[in-house]
Design a protein around this motif. Structure first.
Motif, PDB file in Angstrom:
ATOM      1  N   ALA A 147      -3.649  -4.441   6.160  1.00 23.87           N
ATOM      2  CA  ALA A 147      -4.856  -4.286   6.988  1.00 23.87           C
ATOM      3  C   ALA A 147      -5.302  -5.578   7.650  1.00 23.87           C
ATOM      4  O   ALA A 147      -5.110  -6.673   7.115  1.00 23.87           O
ATOM      5  N   LEU A 152     -10.874  -3.150   9.682  1.00 27.93           N
ATOM      6  CA  LEU A 152     -10.947  -1.943   8.852  1.00 27.93           C
ATOM      7  C   LEU A 152     -12.322  -1.832   8.201  1.00 27.93           C
ATOM      8  O   LEU A 152     -12.905  -0.744   8.132  1.00 27.93           O
ATOM      9  N   VAL A 231      -8.621   1.600  15.619  1.00 31.88           N
ATOM     10  CA  VAL A 231      -8.326   0.743  14.466  1.00 31.88           C
ATOM     11  C   VAL A 231      -7.473   1.513  13.453  1.00 31.88           C
ATOM     12  O   VAL A 231      -6.467   1.008  12.955  1.00 31.88           O
ATOM     13  N   VAL A 232      -7.859   2.772  13.189  1.00 31.72           N
ATOM     14  CA  VAL A 232      -7.128   3.569  12.199  1.00 31.72           C
ATOM     15  C   VAL A 232      -5.680   3.806  12.665  1.00 31.72           C
ATOM     16  O   VAL A 232      -4.729   3.635  11.908  1.00 31.72           O
ATOM     17  N   HIS A 235      -3.513   0.927  12.265  1.00 28.95           N
ATOM     18  CA  HIS A 235      -3.114   0.737  10.865  1.00 28.95           C
ATOM     19  C   HIS A 235      -2.164   1.840  10.402  1.00 28.95           C
ATOM     20  O   HIS A 235      -2.006   2.043   9.205  1.00 28.95           O
ATOM     21  N   LEU A 255      -4.655   6.319   5.243  1.00 26.37           N
ATOM     22  CA  LEU A 255      -3.911   5.100   5.540  1.00 26.37           C
ATOM     23  C   LEU A 255      -2.678   5.058   4.641  1.00 26.37           C
ATOM     24  O   LEU A 255      -2.763   5.469   3.472  1.00 26.37           O
TER      25      LEU A 255
END
Ligand code: ADP
Length: 269
Positions: A147, A152, A231-232, A235, A255
């Motif tokens: 991350a 996150l 962002v997710v 990741h 995640l």
């Protein structure tokens, strides 16, 4: 189907010999269109607070003899300029996360710590509204994820902020972390106004709000979920929504967990 945007260049190599090169510029044009639309959206969104600020400044100038009116309009001026700062900060953040290459900065992080820190960022606004945030499986979490910690953490804070802002005062928000062999899921559940299924796709679009007045009054910019989604996805994770109007909402992010990170106590392998 696909509209091609061909550019054809001809090169005459000899008197009776010409080479034609056809290049498909479609992806480039699409990117330009997206950027253009983004700039058009930003300009539109900036107009409202800037217009309000100019109007308030003029009103204050013209009310110089009336101390009470000056105080009143100056307070509104402060609120509007705070709103403008938040909007600009979110626009900068969205451009930053859209610029990509975040995994270059990614490090193995304990997911429990990130979730705890994300929630902590929202504890003051939640307390101000008399709301409580309950966690499940967060302290006991053992998983590690790759991350960019700050991004996150901010995404988690954003989902908590929404759960708080779209709930009545004094309510509760539950954050539940579950670990499986290759994944971590974090669910944010509120008992607030909820979202009609017909809006489930649209709310992830930038600047889209179901109720613009409510979003504005609660300090929203309409960019939170766009930033979170970016962002997710960066990741290598996903985000989903389970909600009905009037029945609260649960946003869940998943995640991938790093191989070799142990399960929390008592979890099957
Ligand atoms: P905003 O700054 O307006 O909250 P977001 O991108 O975070 O922007 O969310 C977009 C819209 O989705 C909100 O305006 C609101 O209508 C809806 N929404 C987001 N989270 C929730 C929630 N937990 N409960 C109900 N509606 C929500």
């Amino acid at each position: 189907e696909r509209m091609l945007n061909l550019r054809i260049d001809g090169v005459q190599l000899a008197e009776d010999y010409t080479v034609l090169i056809a290049r498909d510029h479609t992806p480039m044009r699409r990117l330009n269109d997206t950027r253009k639309q983004f700039i058009a959206d930003i300009s539109h969104e900036l107009k409202t607070p800037i217009g309000a600020i100019s109007l308030l400044a003029e009103t204050i100038r013209d009310s110089a003899d009336d101390a009470e009116a000056v105080r009143h309009f100056a307070a509104s001026l402060c609120t509007e300029s705070e709103r403008l700062s938040r909007l600009v900060a979110d626009i900068i953040e969205l451009s930053r996360v859209e610029a990509r290459a975040p995994l270059l900065r990614a490090r193995p992080c304990a997911i429990g710590d990130i979730v705890t820190a994300g929630i902590a960022r929202e504890s003051l606004p939640a307390a101000t509204r008399g709301m409580t945030i309950h966690t499940h499986g967060v302290e006991e979490a053992r998983a590690t994820v790759l991350a960019v910690r700050d991004q996150l953490e901010a995404a988690i804070a954003n989902l908590v902020s929404n759960a708080v802002r779209y709930s009545p005062d004094g309510g509760r928000v539950d954050v539940t972390l579950t670990e499986s062999a290759d994944e971590v899921a974090i669910a944010f559940t509120d008992r607030g106004i909820g979202i009609d299924p017909s809006e489930h796709r649209a709310i992830f679009r930038r600047f889209y709000r179901v109720d613009p007045a409510r979003s504005r009054a609660s300090g929203g910019t309409g960019l939170g979920l766009s930033i979170v989604t970016h962002v997710v996805h960066d990741h290598r994770g996903d985000i989903s929504l389970d909600s009905e109007l009037g029945r609260g909402a649960t946003f869940t992010i998943t995640l991938p967990r790093l191989p070799g990170s142990p399960h929390s106590k008592g979890m099957p392998t």
